[in-house]
Design an enzyme around this catalytic site. Structure first.
Site, short mmCIF file in Angstrom:
data_model
loop_
_atom_site.label_atom_id
_atom_site.label_comp_id
_atom_site.label_asym_id
_atom_site.label_seq_id
_atom_site.Cartn_x
_atom_site.Cartn_y
_atom_site.Cartn_z
N ASP A 82 -78.41 -10.98 20.89
CA ASP A 82 -79.24 -11.45 19.78
C ASP A 82 -79.05 -12.93 19.50
O ASP A 82 -77.95 -13.38 19.20
CB ASP A 82 -78.94 -10.63 18.52
CG ASP A 82 -79.06 -9.13 18.76
OD1 ASP A 82 -79.79 -8.75 19.68
OD2 ASP A 82 -78.40 -8.37 18.03
N ASP A 107 -73.62 -12.71 24.60
CA ASP A 107 -74.22 -11.94 23.51
C ASP A 107 -75.73 -11.84 23.74
O ASP A 107 -76.31 -12.65 24.46
CB ASP A 107 -73.93 -12.64 22.17
CG ASP A 107 -74.50 -11.91 20.98
OD1 ASP A 107 -74.40 -10.67 20.93
OD2 ASP A 107 -75.06 -12.58 20.09
N ASP A 163 -73.56 -16.45 19.18
CA ASP A 163 -74.09 -17.33 18.14
C ASP A 163 -73.41 -17.14 16.79
O ASP A 163 -73.69 -17.86 15.85
CB ASP A 163 -75.61 -17.12 17.97
CG ASP A 163 -75.94 -15.74 17.44
OD1 ASP A 163 -75.38 -14.75 17.96
OD2 ASP A 163 -76.75 -15.64 16.50
#
Length: 155
Positions: free
Chosen positions: A10, A8, A114
């Site tokens: 961000d 990922d 996250d």
């Protein structure tokens, strides 16, 4: 064949807070609670600590892709994310950026994310929850993935 790892952007590769810190006072007020909608915010962000080196090392061991979501209400996000990848990862991520609101539709062995949103909780493979107690930072993620490296090749 090498196992597949999705990473990922961000708050995994990209430190979202560094983009917020660069917003003007007017932008902070106008977009409060929805900073991901600020035009060009993704071009303002810096890499997470050890993220670039870790991604590059993963590329040598795994079939590695970036799997991120582009905010629906931010028309510049798609290009900003692509430009960020080109700037910070260059040829290591050439044509390896996937933007989707349905991460579970991608098949692979690992997803480093996250959050469990956008299908990450339904990913058919192992979700490595970045920032969790087990995987608080890139050092822990890399120790785990390099330790499992001897089983890296699919049968």
């Amino acid at each position: 064949m090498k196992k597949i790892v999705y990473v990922d952007m961000d708050n995994v590769l990209v430190d979202f807070k560094t983009g917020i810190a660069k917003l003007t006072p007017t932008e902070l007020i106008e977009y409060e609670g929805k900073y991901d909608e600020v035009p060009h915010i993704f071009s303002k962000m810096e890499p997470m600590e050890n993220a670039i080196e870790s991604y590059i090392k993963l590329c040598s061991k795994y079939d590695t892709y970036i799997l991120s979501t582009s905010p629906w209400e931010n028309p510049t996000a798609l290009n900003d994310k692509l430009d960020w990848v080109k700037k910070h990862l260059g040829h290591h991520a050439h044509k390896r950026l996937i933007l989707s609101h349905n991460k579970h539709l991608n098949h692979g062995d690992y997803l480093i994310d996250d959050r469990i949103k956008n299908g990450a909780d339904k990913f058919v493979g192992e979700l490595i929850l970045y920032g969790s107690e087990k995987f608080p930072d890139w050092n822990f993620v890399m120790k785990y993935l390099l330790r499992t490296d001897e089983n890296n090749y699919s049968k």
